[in-house]
Design a protein around this motif. Structure first.
Motif, short mmCIF file in Angstrom:
data_model
loop_
_atom_site.label_atom_id
_atom_site.label_comp_id
_atom_site.label_asym_id
_atom_site.label_seq_id
_atom_site.Cartn_x
_atom_site.Cartn_y
_atom_site.Cartn_z
N LEU A 30 -87.05 -33.11 -22.57
CA LEU A 30 -88.25 -33.51 -21.84
C LEU A 30 -88.64 -34.93 -22.24
O LEU A 30 -88.72 -35.25 -23.43
CB LEU A 30 -89.39 -32.53 -22.17
CG LEU A 30 -90.74 -32.82 -21.52
CD1 LEU A 30 -90.63 -32.77 -20.01
CD2 LEU A 30 -91.80 -31.83 -22.00
N GLY A 31 -88.85 -35.77 -21.24
CA GLY A 31 -89.27 -37.15 -21.50
C GLY A 31 -88.12 -38.11 -21.72
O GLY A 31 -88.31 -39.32 -21.78
N LYS A 32 -86.90 -37.57 -21.84
CA LYS A 32 -85.75 -38.45 -22.05
C LYS A 32 -85.27 -39.04 -20.72
O LYS A 32 -85.50 -38.46 -19.65
CB LYS A 32 -84.60 -37.66 -22.69
CG LYS A 32 -84.96 -37.08 -24.05
CD LYS A 32 -85.10 -38.18 -25.10
CE LYS A 32 -85.17 -37.62 -26.49
NZ LYS A 32 -86.44 -37.90 -27.17
N LYS A 33 -84.57 -40.15 -20.82
CA LYS A 33 -84.07 -40.86 -19.63
C LYS A 33 -82.54 -40.84 -19.63
O LYS A 33 -81.91 -40.56 -20.65
CB LYS A 33 -84.59 -42.31 -19.63
CG LYS A 33 -86.10 -42.41 -19.54
CD LYS A 33 -86.61 -41.95 -18.17
CE LYS A 33 -88.12 -41.81 -18.16
NZ LYS A 33 -88.63 -40.97 -17.08
N PRO A 34 -81.93 -41.20 -18.47
CA PRO A 34 -80.46 -41.14 -18.38
C PRO A 34 -79.73 -41.92 -19.47
O PRO A 34 -78.69 -41.47 -19.95
CB PRO A 34 -80.18 -41.74 -17.00
CG PRO A 34 -81.41 -41.44 -16.20
CD PRO A 34 -82.55 -41.51 -17.17
N ASN A 35 -80.27 -43.06 -19.91
CA ASN A 35 -79.56 -43.83 -20.94
C ASN A 35 -79.46 -43.05 -22.26
O ASN A 35 -78.58 -43.31 -23.08
CB ASN A 35 -80.22 -45.20 -21.15
CG ASN A 35 -81.66 -45.07 -21.62
OD1 ASN A 35 -82.22 -43.97 -21.69
ND2 ASN A 35 -82.28 -46.19 -21.97
N TYR A 36 -80.35 -42.09 -22.46
CA TYR A 36 -80.28 -41.21 -23.63
C TYR A 36 -79.35 -40.03 -23.33
O TYR A 36 -78.50 -39.66 -24.14
CB TYR A 36 -81.69 -40.72 -23.95
CG TYR A 36 -81.77 -39.72 -25.08
CD1 TYR A 36 -81.98 -40.14 -26.40
CD2 TYR A 36 -81.62 -38.35 -24.84
CE1 TYR A 36 -82.05 -39.22 -27.44
CE2 TYR A 36 -81.70 -37.43 -25.88
CZ TYR A 36 -81.91 -37.87 -27.17
OH TYR A 36 -81.98 -36.95 -28.19
N LYS A 51 -86.08 -37.78 -11.02
CA LYS A 51 -85.18 -38.95 -11.00
C LYS A 51 -84.15 -38.81 -12.11
O LYS A 51 -82.99 -39.18 -11.96
CB LYS A 51 -85.98 -40.24 -11.20
CG LYS A 51 -86.69 -40.72 -9.96
CD LYS A 51 -86.83 -42.26 -9.99
CE LYS A 51 -87.40 -42.78 -8.70
NZ LYS A 51 -88.82 -42.38 -8.52
N THR A 52 -84.59 -38.26 -13.25
CA THR A 52 -83.68 -38.08 -14.38
C THR A 52 -82.93 -36.75 -14.26
O THR A 52 -81.72 -36.71 -14.43
CB THR A 52 -84.48 -38.11 -15.71
OG1 THR A 52 -85.18 -39.35 -15.77
CG2 THR A 52 -83.56 -37.98 -16.90
N PHE A 53 -83.67 -35.70 -13.96
CA PHE A 53 -83.06 -34.36 -13.91
C PHE A 53 -82.75 -34.01 -12.46
O PHE A 53 -83.44 -33.23 -11.82
CB PHE A 53 -83.99 -33.35 -14.58
CG PHE A 53 -84.17 -33.64 -16.04
CD1 PHE A 53 -83.23 -33.21 -16.97
CD2 PHE A 53 -85.26 -34.39 -16.49
CE1 PHE A 53 -83.37 -33.50 -18.32
CE2 PHE A 53 -85.40 -34.69 -17.84
CZ PHE A 53 -84.45 -34.24 -18.76
N ARG A 66 -65.67 -31.13 -22.45
CA ARG A 66 -64.74 -31.75 -21.49
C ARG A 66 -65.43 -32.81 -20.63
O ARG A 66 -64.78 -33.74 -20.16
CB ARG A 66 -64.14 -30.67 -20.57
CG ARG A 66 -63.28 -29.63 -21.28
CD ARG A 66 -61.90 -30.14 -21.62
NE ARG A 66 -61.18 -30.70 -20.47
CZ ARG A 66 -60.49 -29.99 -19.61
NH1 ARG A 66 -60.39 -28.70 -19.74
NH2 ARG A 66 -59.86 -30.58 -18.60
N ILE A 67 -66.72 -32.61 -20.37
CA ILE A 67 -67.47 -33.59 -19.57
C ILE A 67 -68.81 -33.85 -20.25
O ILE A 67 -69.24 -33.08 -21.10
CB ILE A 67 -67.69 -33.11 -18.10
CG1 ILE A 67 -68.53 -31.83 -18.06
CG2 ILE A 67 -66.37 -32.91 -17.38
CD1 ILE A 67 -68.91 -31.39 -16.64
N GLY A 68 -69.42 -34.96 -19.85
CA GLY A 68 -70.71 -35.34 -20.45
C GLY A 68 -71.87 -34.65 -19.76
O GLY A 68 -71.71 -33.98 -18.73
N PHE A 69 -73.06 -34.84 -20.33
CA PHE A 69 -74.26 -34.17 -19.84
C PHE A 69 -74.56 -34.55 -18.38
O PHE A 69 -74.82 -33.68 -17.54
CB PHE A 69 -75.44 -34.54 -20.75
CG PHE A 69 -76.68 -33.74 -20.49
CD1 PHE A 69 -76.84 -32.49 -21.07
CD2 PHE A 69 -77.70 -34.23 -19.69
CE1 PHE A 69 -77.99 -31.73 -20.85
CE2 PHE A 69 -78.85 -33.49 -19.46
CZ PHE A 69 -79.00 -32.24 -20.03
N LEU A 70 -74.51 -35.84 -18.10
CA LEU A 70 -74.86 -36.28 -16.74
C LEU A 70 -73.73 -36.00 -15.74
O LEU A 70 -73.98 -35.91 -14.53
CB LEU A 70 -75.21 -37.77 -16.73
CG LEU A 70 -76.45 -38.14 -17.56
CD1 LEU A 70 -76.65 -39.66 -17.58
CD2 LEU A 70 -77.70 -37.46 -17.01
#
Ligand code: NDP
Ligand code: MG
Length: 389
Positions: A185-191, A307-309, A344-348
């Protein structure tokens, strides 16, 4: 409760999971009210055996057939019947020996056995939200036809269900699904781009199975829950709203046509909605900790950061467009989550994978059950092919 009434016979599908084991705690605490008639696991044979020796069910099913002999041998001295394999789950679900199914298998795998129970008019305590995400129209239609009550276990839906008791003639204006916001919560894509599985598995308020914990971190869980709510409560997509409430005290709310809002509250503990579903329409006493409004603390609310999630946007799109799109979303999400859990893959990447799969698999407006299964398979294959590249 020694009133001579037989305990309700519960079939715990997914007894070795987070919901399944908490349901067994509820059963153990209320031996006059409930007994475990059927226990099932996929691969955790050791826990299944321990549970079986303790609760002495009539039947156990182990999904993984390679583990059959081990379970069979371990229970040889008991009267417990042992079955194995995917088909056995459905066959056992169709049996007459139990009163209520706790549908606590995770993912699409829960659909067939749950549907089989519904077809046989069994009451369902529904934790497996994917069943309604994939084929909510067909499942609810069948439940009405067979007069099979579906009582939600998912805490938000249990809250809504509890708010609706006594309101059968009153129309719902809006449902507000609360979301904790998860660990990011509150984190952005760069994180988020650098987030790893172990971090994503740390949920602030709930301890749950791995898949739903990741779904909570990506907000896909709330997306799936919007679709689940749409079917459970027979409402329109535009009547579902998501609100972030990090403390998870208000479990969800219903707004009626006069503007009045009802909420259900309590400390976050899955045993409460589990117990409520098993005992419905009764409320039974327990010694779980209570929420105390006098203690310092705040209940806060905010809009989700879509926008982030972006999973929430994809799920909302699936909710509004309907047809087989929620089924495709769900299948791609399962592949994405398991790939993320295996590093195998990243979060985003999970969101991209789901979006590409939703764009690829052909849309069917009013699918049959077979078509849902085909769409699921097609979506899984396509999503998996994106990972191999
Ligand atoms: P877990 O991963 O903890 O448990 C899943 C259960 O399903 C286990 O018993 C597992 O067996 C079994 N299982 C897994 N895969 C299969 C398969 N392919 N075929 C048959 N059985 C299988 O999940 P949870 O308990 O966290 O969640 C269960 C469901 O409840 C999910 O749909 C989730 O969204 C929902 N839910 C969960 C909440 C929670 O607090 N955990 C809250 C609200 C909803 P094995 O142990 O052998 O792998
Ligand atoms: Mg929930």
């Amino acid at each position: 409760m020694s009133n001579g009434i037989q305990p309700k016979r519960i079939a715990l599908f997914g007894s070795t999971g987070s919901v399944g084991s908490q349901a067994l705690e509820v059963i153990a605490a209320n031996p006059d009210r409930f007994c475990a008639e059927i226990l099932t696991a996929q691969s955790n044979d050791d826990l299944l055996i321990r549970q079986a020796l303790h609760f002495q069910p009539n039947i156990v099913v182990i999904g993984d057939e390679r583990k059959y002999q081990h379970v069979k041998n371990a229970l040889a001295k008991t009267d417990i019947k042992v079955f194995a394999g995917e088909k056995a789950l459905e066959e056992v679900a169709a049996m007459d020996c139990y009163d209520m199914m706790l549908a606590a298998i995770v993912g699409f795998a829960g659909l067939r056995p749950t549907l089989k129970a519904v077809e046989n008019g069994k009451a369902i305590a529904l934790a497996n939200k994917e069943t309604l995400v994939v084929a909510g129209d067909l499942v609810m239609q069948k439940a009405i036809e067979k007069r099979a009550p579906i009582i939600p276990v998912d805490s938000e839906h249990s809250a809504i269900f509890q708010c609706l008791v006594g309101e059968t003639r009153n129309r719902i204006e809006k449902i507000v699904l609360t979301a904790s916001g998860g660990p990011f919560l509150g984190k952005k894509p760069n994180y988020l781009v650098n987030v790893k599985r172990d971090h994503a598995l740390q949920h602030p308020n709930w301890s749950m199975g791995a898949k739903i914990t990741i779904d909570s971190a990506t907000l896909m869980n709330k997306g799936l829950e919007m679709i689940e709510a749409r079917w459970l409560f027979d409402i329109k997509p535009e009547q579902v709203q998501v609100l972030v409430h990090p403390q998870s005290i208000i479990h969800s709310m219903v707004q009626f046509e006069d503007g009045s809002i009802k909420a259900q509250m309590g400390l976050p503990d899955m045993k409460l909605p589990i117990q409520y579903a098993l005992a419905f329409p009764q409320r039974i006493p327990n010694a779980f900790p209570r929420y105390d409004f006098r203690k310092p603390g705040q209940l806060t609310f905010e809009e989700p950061d879509t926008k982030t999630f972006r999973n929430l946007v994809l799920a909302t799109d699936a909710l509004f467009r309907g047809g087989n799109l929620p089924c495709i979303l769900n299948a791609a999400n399962e592949i994405a989550v398991y790939a993320f859990l295996r590093n195998r893959i990243g979060f985003l990447d999970m969101t991209d994978l789901i979006e590409r799969t939703m764009d690829h698999v052909p849309i069917i407006e009013k699918p049959t059950l077979e078509e849902y299964f085909e769409s699921d398979g097609e979506a899984r294959n396509f999503a998996a092919s994106l990972i191999k590249l």
